[in-house]
Design an enzyme around this catalytic site. Structure first.
Site: not given
Ligand code: PPS
Length: 299
Positions: A142, A45, A112
């Site tokens: 998150s 996340k 991860h």
């Molecule tokens: S995972 O399952 O570990 O692969 O998830 P990961 O991609 O690492 O993290 C997901 C969080 O990143 C946010 N996210 C973004 N935020 C802003 N802009 C963009 N483009 C974007 N892409 C992914 C996503 O919304 C998750 O955070 P939260 O706080 O839950 O919204």
């Protein structure tokens, strides 16, 4: 795993994990990295999908734009340790097989793993590694919503229980504190590691794309940088089936919470009580002794 049941955590070489991410340990450890492979490493996340999309666009956005609309990001950027077959949830995902079958040059891969779990060939081949870190408070929030909606993750329990579990590292892939510190220390003796922060991406995506391009040795025109910045905006990715994880079977219940949830810095303020915040800050001070590693919880 039958429907409705959640996997249990167990101690795996000192790190809490579930079996779907350790079953292929031998094969993942034996993975043959190539010198031009690029590994994206994160605590869950922290912005993995965002950076995966950026790298995919940097390398293939101009030469093969089709892949953006036809191949889900979890197949373009295989998740090395994920090994999942669940017919009830319509899931079949074998990261190590996907990685072996990748035909792109370079291959972009996701993990991860804490730093000590990375297959040794990545170090031997001196591969470029991009580590993305996110402040612990937002990372916890998150992860909580992700674990609520993702049947493949351990049950969350109440928020207050989850909060305590996060502090002691009883999370899939272990302790956030160990993860971000372990990777930060690695930077000292491994120069092909680019350590970046979710908060910086939120604040200025274009600048972070510039830094990434420099690290990767790519020359990117201002026009392309602007184009990529637009393509990876939160709403674009949220509304795009190839990036919002709606293609990974039905293990994730988007009615409980979407994968692309808020994408903000500071949402922890809507979850932490005043008492939790105090407890968190005290505990944080004890655990995060390295003053060179600083996170922002607001931007
Ligand atoms: S995972 O399952 O570990 O692969 O998830 P990961 O991609 O690492 O993290 C997901 C969080 O990143 C946010 N996210 C973004 N935020 C802003 N802009 C963009 N483009 C974007 N892409 C992914 C996503 O919304 C998750 O955070 P939260 O706080 O839950 O919204």
């Amino acid at each position: 795993m039958s429907s409705g049941t959640r996997p249990e955590l167990y101690d795996f070489h000192g790190v809490q994990m579930t079996r779907s991410y350790t079953d292929m340990w031998e094969r993942v450890q034996g993975f043959q990295a190539r010198p031009d492979d690029i590994l994206i490493a994160t605590y869950p996340k922290a912005g993995t999908t965002w950076v995966s999309c950026i790298l995919d666009l940097l390398y293939f956005g101009q030469t093969d734009p089709e892949r953006q609309t036809s191949i889900p990001i979890h197949d373009r950027v295989p998740f090395l340790e994920m090994n999942m077959s669940n017919p009830e949830k319509d899931i079949k995902y074998f990261g190590i097989d996907l990685a072996d079958k990748l035909t792109t040059k370079p291959r972009i891969l996701k993990t991860h793993y804490p730093v000590q779990f990375v297959p040794k060939s990545f170090w031997e081949q001196n591969c470029k590694i991009v580590y993305v870190a996110r402040n612990a408070k937002d990372n916890m929030v998150s992860y909580y919503h992700f674990d609520r909606m993702n049947q493949l993750q351990p049950a969350t329990g109440e928020w207050s229980d989850y909060f305590q579990r996060f502090l002691v590292g009883k999370m899939n892939w272990g302790s956030w504190y160990d993860h971000v510190n372990g990777w930060w220390q690695k930077k000292r003796n491994y120069s092909n590691l680019h350590y970046m922060f979710f908060e910086d991406l939120v604040e200025n995506t274009g600048l972070e794309i510039d830094k990434l391009s420099r690290f990767l040795g790519l020359s990117v025109t201002p026009e392309i940088r602007q184009q990529i910045t637009g393509q990876v905006q939160f709403d674009q990715m949220k509304n795009n089936a190839m990036t919002n994880y709606s293609t990974l079977g039905d293990a994730m219940d988007f009615k409980v919470s979407p994968f692309m949830r808020k994408g903000k810095v500071g949402d922890w303020k809507n979850h932490f009580t005043v008492a939790q915040n105090e407890e968190f800050d005290q505990d944080y001070e004890q655990k995060m002794k390295d003053a060179t590693l600083q996170f922002r919880t607001v931007v």
